[in-house]
Motif scaffolding. Structure first.
Motif, PDB file in Angstrom:
ATOM      1  N   UNK A   2       0.790  -1.221   0.000  1.00  0.00           N
ATOM      2  CA  UNK A   2       0.000   0.000   0.000  1.00  0.00           C
ATOM      3  C   UNK A   2       0.827   1.278   0.000  1.00  0.00           C
ATOM      4  N   UNK A   3       1.996   1.283   0.656  1.00  0.00           N
ATOM      5  CA  UNK A   3       2.771   2.505   0.734  1.00  0.00           C
ATOM      6  C   UNK A   3       3.849   2.583  -0.339  1.00  0.00           C
ATOM      7  N   UNK A   4       3.913   1.606  -1.226  1.00  0.00           N
ATOM      8  CA  UNK A   4       4.939   1.651  -2.265  1.00  0.00           C
ATOM      9  C   UNK A   4       4.445   2.438  -3.474  1.00  0.00           C
ATOM     10  N   UNK A   5       5.372   3.085  -4.098  1.00  0.00           N
ATOM     11  CA  UNK A   5       5.109   3.851  -5.314  1.00  0.00           C
ATOM     12  C   UNK A   5       4.679   2.876  -6.419  1.00  0.00           C
ATOM     13  N   UNK A   6       3.700   3.227  -7.245  1.00  0.00           N
ATOM     14  CA  UNK A   6       3.281   2.314  -8.311  1.00  0.00           C
ATOM     15  C   UNK A   6       4.394   2.130  -9.347  1.00  0.00           C
ATOM     16  N   UNK A   7       4.400   0.959  -9.979  1.00  0.00           N
ATOM     17  CA  UNK A   7       5.410   0.679 -10.995  1.00  0.00           C
ATOM     18  C   UNK A   7       5.046   1.378 -12.295  1.00  0.00           C
ATOM     19  N   UNK A   8       5.929   2.280 -12.698  1.00  0.00           N
ATOM     20  CA  UNK A   8       5.781   2.988 -13.958  1.00  0.00           C
ATOM     21  C   UNK A   8       7.178   3.080 -14.577  1.00  0.00           C
ATOM     22  N   UNK A   9       7.297   3.803 -15.670  1.00  0.00           N
ATOM     23  CA  UNK A   9       8.586   3.916 -16.347  1.00  0.00           C
ATOM     24  C   UNK A   9       9.672   4.499 -15.439  1.00  0.00           C
ATOM     25  N   UNK A  10       9.316   5.517 -14.664  1.00  0.00           N
ATOM     26  CA  UNK A  10      10.301   6.150 -13.781  1.00  0.00           C
ATOM     27  C   UNK A  10      10.803   5.176 -12.719  1.00  0.00           C
ATOM     28  N   UNK A  11       9.880   4.446 -12.126  1.00  0.00           N
ATOM     29  CA  UNK A  11      10.275   3.508 -11.073  1.00  0.00           C
ATOM     30  C   UNK A  11      11.100   2.368 -11.665  1.00  0.00           C
ATOM     31  N   UNK A  12      10.727   1.909 -12.843  1.00  0.00           N
ATOM     32  CA  UNK A  12      11.504   0.863 -13.506  1.00  0.00           C
ATOM     33  C   UNK A  12      12.917   1.359 -13.798  1.00  0.00           C
ATOM     34  N   UNK A  13      13.035   2.570 -14.301  1.00  0.00           N
ATOM     35  CA  UNK A  13      14.354   3.143 -14.579  1.00  0.00           C
ATOM     36  C   UNK A  13      15.180   3.243 -13.294  1.00  0.00           C
TER      37      UNK A  13
END
Length: 151
Positions: free
Chosen positions: A10-21
């Motif tokens: 719940x408190x983690x940032x969603x996986x998107x391009x920025x998080x993957x990078x």
């Protein structure tokens, strides 16, 4: 980022391009620091699968190498092996890395290493040519022998 982290926390940032990078940059920097070797692109999918993430769901039709060359270009360098096309990795920006020439290491120190290197260079050139261009080539064994033993 711990490998036990889940994309559904719940408190983690969603996986998107920025998080993957960010994830790949962090893994590459850590891997380089520990081994002085590139973090291979082939490691990324299994590492992400361990934490329940698929980069293909994030990137869609975009290839991982294309994504990294664009989204992490200021933080990572992409390195490719000169002979093994599938051997592609990333190292921290500013690091100059070249994969070892495994095929040459095997023959170094032999009496006719120069001739063997010449043959390997010749084979590298031929292997880069398309099949149609090679279709009508006939190279006499005496020519190959002369390349291998230029004495």
């Amino acid at each position: 980022m711990a490998d036990t982290e889940s994309k559904n926390e719940p408190d983690s940032k969603p996986w998107d391009r920025d998080r993957l990078a960010d994830y790949v940059v962090e893994k590459a920097v850590k891997f380089w620091g520990e081994s002085k070797e590139p973090y291979l692109l082939s490691y990324i999918a299994p590492d992400l699968t361990k934490i329940g993430v698929s980069y293909k769901e994030i990137l869609g039709p975009i290839k991982l190498k294309d994504f990294l060359s664009e989204d992490t270009k200021s933080r990572l360098n992409i390195v490719s092996h000169s002979l093994h096309r599938a051997k592609v990795g990333v190292v921290p920006a500013g690091v100059a890395y070249r994969f070892p020439d495994d095929h040459i290491k095997v023959i170094e120190g032999t009496a006719d290493a120069a001739g063997q290197k010449a043959i390997l260079a010749f084979v590298d050139v031929i292997s880069a040519m398309d099949d149609d261009a090679l279709e009508n080539w006939n190279i006499p064994a005496s020519v190959i022998k002369r390349i291998a033993n230029p004495k």
